[in-house]
Write a protein that holds these residues in place. Structure first.
Motif, PDB file in Angstrom:
ATOM      1  N   ALA A 463       0.832  -1.203   0.000  1.00 37.98           N
ATOM      2  CA  ALA A 463       0.000   0.000   0.000  1.00 37.98           C
ATOM      3  C   ALA A 463       0.867   1.253   0.000  1.00 37.98           C
ATOM      4  CB  ALA A 463      -0.930  -0.011   1.208  1.00 37.98           C
ATOM      5  N   TRP A 464       1.950   1.258   0.747  1.00 35.55           N
ATOM      6  CA  TRP A 464       2.821   2.420   0.830  1.00 35.55           C
ATOM      7  C   TRP A 464       3.536   2.645  -0.499  1.00 35.55           C
ATOM      8  CZ3 TRP A 464       4.853   3.474   6.328  1.00 35.55           C
ATOM      9  CH2 TRP A 464       5.276   4.816   6.434  1.00 35.55           C
ATOM     10  N   TYR A 465       3.932   1.573  -1.123  1.00 34.10           N
ATOM     11  CA  TYR A 465       4.647   1.695  -2.399  1.00 34.10           C
ATOM     12  C   TYR A 465       3.743   2.295  -3.476  1.00 34.10           C
ATOM     13  CZ  TYR A 465       8.037   0.498  -6.034  1.00 34.10           C
ATOM     14  OH  TYR A 465       8.944   0.560  -7.058  1.00 34.10           O
ATOM     15  N   GLN A 466       2.478   1.946  -3.454  1.00 36.03           N
ATOM     16  CA  GLN A 466       1.540   2.444  -4.461  1.00 36.03           C
ATOM     17  C   GLN A 466       1.336   3.952  -4.372  1.00 36.03           C
ATOM     18  OE1 GLN A 466       0.528   0.385  -6.944  1.00 36.03           O
ATOM     19  NE2 GLN A 466       1.913  -0.992  -5.837  1.00 36.03           N
ATOM     20  N   ARG A 467       1.704   4.551  -3.257  1.00 39.72           N
ATOM     21  CA  ARG A 467       1.579   6.004  -3.117  1.00 39.72           C
ATOM     22  C   ARG A 467       2.594   6.740  -3.985  1.00 39.72           C
ATOM     23  NH1 ARG A 467       2.384   7.487   2.821  1.00 39.72           N
ATOM     24  NH2 ARG A 467       1.773   9.546   2.020  1.00 39.72           N
ATOM     25  N   GLY A 468       3.688   6.080  -4.354  1.00 42.15           N
ATOM     26  CA  GLY A 468       4.673   6.679  -5.249  1.00 42.15           C
ATOM     27  C   GLY A 468       5.652   7.629  -4.599  1.00 42.15           C
ATOM     28  N   THR A 469       5.711   7.675  -3.257  1.00 40.72           N
ATOM     29  CA  THR A 469       6.615   8.612  -2.581  1.00 40.72           C
ATOM     30  C   THR A 469       8.083   8.220  -2.736  1.00 40.72           C
ATOM     31  OG1 THR A 469       6.330   7.364  -0.523  1.00 40.72           O
ATOM     32  CG2 THR A 469       4.874   9.247  -0.882  1.00 40.72           C
ATOM     33  N   TRP A 470       8.339   6.990  -3.180  1.00 46.20           N
ATOM     34  CA  TRP A 470       9.716   6.514  -3.313  1.00 46.20           C
ATOM     35  C   TRP A 470      10.421   7.150  -4.508  1.00 46.20           C
ATOM     36  CZ3 TRP A 470      10.682   4.282  -8.006  1.00 46.20           C
ATOM     37  CH2 TRP A 470       9.570   3.908  -8.757  1.00 46.20           C
ATOM     38  N   ARG A 471       9.703   7.818  -5.380  1.00 44.49           N
ATOM     39  CA  ARG A 471      10.296   8.308  -6.625  1.00 44.49           C
ATOM     40  C   ARG A 471      11.312   9.428  -6.427  1.00 44.49           C
ATOM     41  NH1 ARG A 471       7.760   7.014 -11.505  1.00 44.49           N
ATOM     42  NH2 ARG A 471       6.046   5.530 -11.273  1.00 44.49           N
ATOM     43  N   GLY A 472      11.328  10.064  -5.254  1.00 43.85           N
ATOM     44  CA  GLY A 472      12.346  11.072  -4.987  1.00 43.85           C
ATOM     45  C   GLY A 472      13.716  10.430  -4.850  1.00 43.85           C
ATOM     46  N   SER A 473      14.782  11.132  -5.234  1.00 42.07           N
ATOM     47  CA  SER A 473      16.147  10.598  -5.163  1.00 42.07           C
ATOM     48  C   SER A 473      17.033  11.514  -4.344  1.00 42.07           C
ATOM     49  CB  SER A 473      16.736  10.445  -6.562  1.00 42.07           C
ATOM     50  OG  SER A 473      18.098  10.084  -6.489  1.00 42.07           O
ATOM     51  N   ASN A 474      17.929  10.914  -3.566  1.00 38.55           N
ATOM     52  CA  ASN A 474      18.866  11.679  -2.752  1.00 38.55           C
ATOM     53  C   ASN A 474      20.190  11.935  -3.457  1.00 38.55           C
ATOM     54  OD1 ASN A 474      17.242  11.984  -0.516  1.00 38.55           O
ATOM     55  ND2 ASN A 474      17.837  10.029   0.376  1.00 38.55           N
ATOM     56  N   LEU A 475      20.266  11.645  -4.742  1.00 40.56           N
ATOM     57  CA  LEU A 475      21.542  11.751  -5.445  1.00 40.56           C
ATOM     58  C   LEU A 475      22.078  13.169  -5.436  1.00 40.56           C
ATOM     59  CD1 LEU A 475      23.751  10.527  -7.197  1.00 40.56           C
ATOM     60  CD2 LEU A 475      22.331  10.963  -9.195  1.00 40.56           C
ATOM     61  N   THR A 476      21.244  14.138  -5.789  1.00 36.53           N
ATOM     62  CA  THR A 476      21.715  15.516  -5.852  1.00 36.53           C
ATOM     63  C   THR A 476      22.158  16.010  -4.481  1.00 36.53           C
ATOM     64  OG1 THR A 476      20.207  15.971  -7.681  1.00 36.53           O
ATOM     65  CG2 THR A 476      21.089  17.857  -6.502  1.00 36.53           C
ATOM     66  N   GLU A 477      21.387  15.674  -3.452  1.00 31.22           N
ATOM     67  CA  GLU A 477      21.728  16.119  -2.105  1.00 31.22           C
ATOM     68  C   GLU A 477      23.028  15.492  -1.623  1.00 31.22           C
ATOM     69  OE1 GLU A 477      18.474  15.127   0.336  1.00 31.22           O
ATOM     70  OE2 GLU A 477      17.043  16.401  -0.693  1.00 31.22           O
ATOM     71  N   SER A 478      23.359  14.312  -2.139  1.00 27.03           N
ATOM     72  CA  SER A 478      24.511  13.573  -1.632  1.00 27.03           C
ATOM     73  C   SER A 478      25.756  13.756  -2.487  1.00 27.03           C
ATOM     74  CB  SER A 478      24.159  12.077  -1.562  1.00 27.03           C
ATOM     75  OG  SER A 478      23.033  11.870  -0.768  1.00 27.03           O
ATOM     76  N   ARG A 479      25.669  14.550  -3.545  1.00 30.06           N
ATOM     77  CA  ARG A 479      26.833  14.735  -4.412  1.00 30.06           C
ATOM     78  C   ARG A 479      27.950  15.432  -3.639  1.00 30.06           C
ATOM     79  NH1 ARG A 479      24.381  15.928  -8.378  1.00 30.06           N
ATOM     80  NH2 ARG A 479      24.774  14.141  -9.695  1.00 30.06           N
ATOM     81  N   VAL A 480      29.184  15.001  -3.871  1.00 31.46           N
ATOM     82  CA  VAL A 480      30.346  15.552  -3.198  1.00 31.46           C
ATOM     83  C   VAL A 480      31.044  16.540  -4.110  1.00 31.46           C
ATOM     84  CG1 VAL A 480      32.474  14.984  -2.008  1.00 31.46           C
ATOM     85  CG2 VAL A 480      30.622  13.322  -2.060  1.00 31.46           C
ATOM     86  N   ASP A 481      31.393  17.708  -3.569  1.00 30.82           N
ATOM     87  CA  ASP A 481      32.136  18.692  -4.350  1.00 30.82           C
ATOM     88  C   ASP A 481      33.625  18.403  -4.203  1.00 30.82           C
ATOM     89  OD1 ASP A 481      29.837  20.047  -5.140  1.00 30.82           O
ATOM     90  OD2 ASP A 481      29.792  21.194  -3.268  1.00 30.82           O
ATOM     91  N   LEU A 482      34.153  17.628  -5.144  1.00 27.87           N
ATOM     92  CA  LEU A 482      35.566  17.264  -5.110  1.00 27.87           C
ATOM     93  C   LEU A 482      36.345  18.230  -5.997  1.00 27.87           C
ATOM     94  CD1 LEU A 482      35.128  13.422  -5.597  1.00 27.87           C
ATOM     95  CD2 LEU A 482      35.540  14.621  -3.466  1.00 27.87           C
ATOM     96  N   ASP A 483      37.350  18.885  -5.418  1.00 25.70           N
ATOM     97  CA  ASP A 483      38.117  19.822  -6.238  1.00 25.70           C
ATOM     98  C   ASP A 483      39.013  19.054  -7.205  1.00 25.70           C
ATOM     99  OD1 ASP A 483      40.956  19.523  -5.102  1.00 25.70           O
ATOM    100  OD2 ASP A 483      39.817  19.990  -3.290  1.00 25.70           O
ATOM    101  N   GLN A 484      39.297  19.668  -8.316  1.00 29.36           N
ATOM    102  CA  GLN A 484      40.033  19.005  -9.390  1.00 29.36           C
ATOM    103  C   GLN A 484      41.430  18.605  -8.954  1.00 29.36           C
ATOM    104  OE1 GLN A 484      38.531  18.229 -12.090  1.00 29.36           O
ATOM    105  NE2 GLN A 484      40.276  17.230 -13.078  1.00 29.36           N
ATOM    106  N   THR A 485      42.038  19.384  -8.059  1.00 30.18           N
ATOM    107  CA  THR A 485      43.388  19.061  -7.603  1.00 30.18           C
ATOM    108  C   THR A 485      43.391  17.721  -6.880  1.00 30.18           C
ATOM    109  OG1 THR A 485      43.888  21.399  -7.331  1.00 30.18           O
ATOM    110  CG2 THR A 485      45.326  19.845  -6.203  1.00 30.18           C
ATOM    111  N   ASN A 486      42.407  17.502  -6.037  1.00 31.86           N
ATOM    112  CA  ASN A 486      42.323  16.247  -5.295  1.00 31.86           C
ATOM    113  C   ASN A 486      42.111  15.062  -6.237  1.00 31.86           C
ATOM    114  OD1 ASN A 486      42.092  14.559  -2.980  1.00 31.86           O
ATOM    115  ND2 ASN A 486      39.869  14.621  -3.199  1.00 31.86           N
ATOM    116  N   ILE A 487      41.286  15.258  -7.261  1.00 29.53           N
ATOM    117  CA  ILE A 487      41.041  14.198  -8.216  1.00 29.53           C
ATOM    118  C   ILE A 487      42.299  13.808  -8.966  1.00 29.53           C
ATOM    119  CG2 ILE A 487      39.805  13.611 -10.331  1.00 29.53           C
ATOM    120  CD1 ILE A 487      37.498  15.317  -9.345  1.00 29.53           C
TER     121      ILE A 487
END
Length: 493
Positions: A463-487
């Motif tokens: 029943a919870w899955y059918q609500r569709g709330t799972w479609r949000g993604s945390n990818l953007t919030e979890s992206r790391v700002d790695l500076d080019q020098t470190n890479i």
């Protein structure tokens, strides 16, 4: 040769299929099949201990019935780190951001080491008090305490290997962890009986002397498990540092990043709550079980281990769904993730229902495999364990449904939702029913609580899955700002 080629055809690495395009069933199968085998090996640790200690004494068998839920609790408290790492690696891999995935994996490993050390110390010094609160009898308490003290010391090794498995799975490689686990299990099974029962060989040649293993009883089982897990962890770390299979980790990326820790906590804390809720449910149920004789405690321990084998397909496919959902959310393909989840739920319901029917029809032979015939009250333990299985077996399929949907929630980063479903199923349904019915129905009330909660959990998850709330993604919030020098410094750009 033909049999060998057939077996190897069941296992394919991530380079041989794409989780974000093409068919759904085939990549889900090839992703999940090695996880089934890996989980089977994982369960073999517990089954080996259960089998050999069952031959050793009834008290030792009852002792691990108390110890196992505590092991699960300690690991569950820190499991959010591994779940968060797996989700982030999956989403970054799906988005084709390899560098971000490497950083996520490296930070996960470092914080996992820190967390497991803390939990190990807590477990070592708190084990006797904790087991006493659960109601372990005076015969069982010292045995369970000695077992848990060894496990607590080795917790970083045990937890570290689970993190390795999770990170590789997030990348899409489930074969490498399977192979490493196989070697570890073989070692554990070989040395387990020697350390439990002891073994001495006196050679005739005077220069050879005596080869012996001391009889360590339940402590020997714990030492065997920790030793084999430590070897597996060292192999896993070597593989990830080399980076030629699965996700790569780098020492430079392991400098603790507190901002990244907050991201891991945001995603992983609900997963830890979910796992801890399951563990607390097991421990709270033990308080009820402990009211009954040790034969019931032993039967409960055997029954839960039998269930762990039956649920291997559900756990494996749920992990596969988690990875497929994570990578497809990273690739911005939620519809494909949903199709994979629905397919997994249907397949698991069918497979586990068949397994449940078999267990329902033949419970005595299954339980008797873990009880020594020469032990006191062996027949009684078998009868009680068989009753437990008969109550629960026909609801196995519903557990598969719940696992499929909660796996998709985790893969989408909605770990709080998965945790809520778990807490509702175990804390609001299973435990109260067991508490209320154990008095008038005896131990049958506990068995009944398992069956009802399995069905209710499946309904809630669907029943919870059918609500569709799972479609949000945390990818953007979890992206790391790695500076080019470190890479460039790490040489992995």
């Amino acid at each position: 040769m033909k049999v060998r080629s057939t077996i190897f055809s069941l296992f394919k690495g991530p380079e041989e299929f794409d989780l974000t395009s093409g068919s759904i069933g085939k990549p889900l199968f090839f992703l999940s099949m090695p996880i089934v085998v890996t989980n089977l090996f994982q369960t073999a640790y517990n089954l080996a201990d259960t089998f050999w200690l069952g031959q050793y004494s009834t008290d030792a068998l009852a002792a691990i019935s108390f110890a196992f839920p505590m092991v699960f609790l300690l690991i569950s408290l820190g499991m959010g780190i591994s779940v968060a790492g797996s989700v982030l690696v999956a989403q970054f891999t799906g988005a084709d951001e390899e560098r971000e995935a490497q950083y996520a994996a490296s930070q996960t490993v470092m914080f996992a080491v820190i967390v497991s050390l803390i939990l190990g110390v807590m477990g070592y010094f708190g084990v006797a008090t904790f087991l006493g609160l659960l109601g372990a009898s005076q015969d069982v308490l010292p045995l369970a305490t000695r077992y848990m003290e060894v496990i607590s010391v080795g917790l970083p090794f045990m937890f570290g290997f689970l993190v390795f498995v999770a990170l590789m799975r997030g990348y899409g490689d489930t074969i490498t962890p399977m192979l490493v686990m196989f070697g570890s299990v073989v070692i554990n099974i070989i040395i387990d009986p020697f350390l439990i029962f002891g073994w001495t060989v006196v050679e005739n040649a005077p220069l050879v002397g005596t080869l012996s293993f001391p009889e360590l009883g339940i402590e020997g089982a714990a030492i065997a498990t920790v030793f084999s897990r430590a070897l597996a962890l060292f192999v896993g770390l070597a593989i990830m540092f080399r980076g030629n299979r699965g996700v790569q980790i780098n020492l430079r990326d392991m400098i603790p990043d507190l901002s990244y820790l907050r991201r891991l906590i945001r995603i992983g804390l609900p997963a830890s709550i979910e796992g801890t809720g399951r563990a607390l449910s097991m421990n709270l149920l033990l308080i009820i079980v402990a009211i009954f004789p040790d034969t019931v405690v032993a039967a409960y321990g055997i029954g839960t281990r039998v269930f762990s084998v039956a649920f291997l397909p559900a756990l494996a496919v749920a992990r596969g769904v988690e990875t497929m959902t994570g990578q497809n959310m990273g690739a911005n393909k939620p519809a494909r993730a949903e199709k994979a989840t629905q397919l997994a739920a249907k397949v698991l319901f069918g497979i586990l229902t068949v397994a449940g029917i078999v267990a329902f029809l033949f419970p005595e032979p299954i339980v008797s495999m873990f009880v020594g015939t020469d032990q006191a009250n062996a027949a009684q333990v078998v009868d009680i364990g068989a009753q437990f299985i008969r109550y629960v077996a026909l609801t196995f399929g519903f557990m598969g449904i719940m696992r499929a949907y909660t796996g998709s929630f985790r893969g989408a980063g909605k770990t709080l939702t998965a945790a809520a479903i778990s807490v509702l199923t175990l804390g609001v349904v299973r435990f109260p029913i067991a508490w209320i019915t154990a008095g008038p129905l005896g131990e049958s009330g506990i068995w009944l609580s398992f069956a009802i909660s399995n069905v209710v959990g499946a309904v809630i998850a669907y029943a919870w899955y059918q609500r569709g709330t799972w479609r949000g993604s945390n990818l953007t919030e979890s992206r790391v700002d790695l500076d080019q020098t470190n890479i460039e410094a790490t040489g992995n750009d």
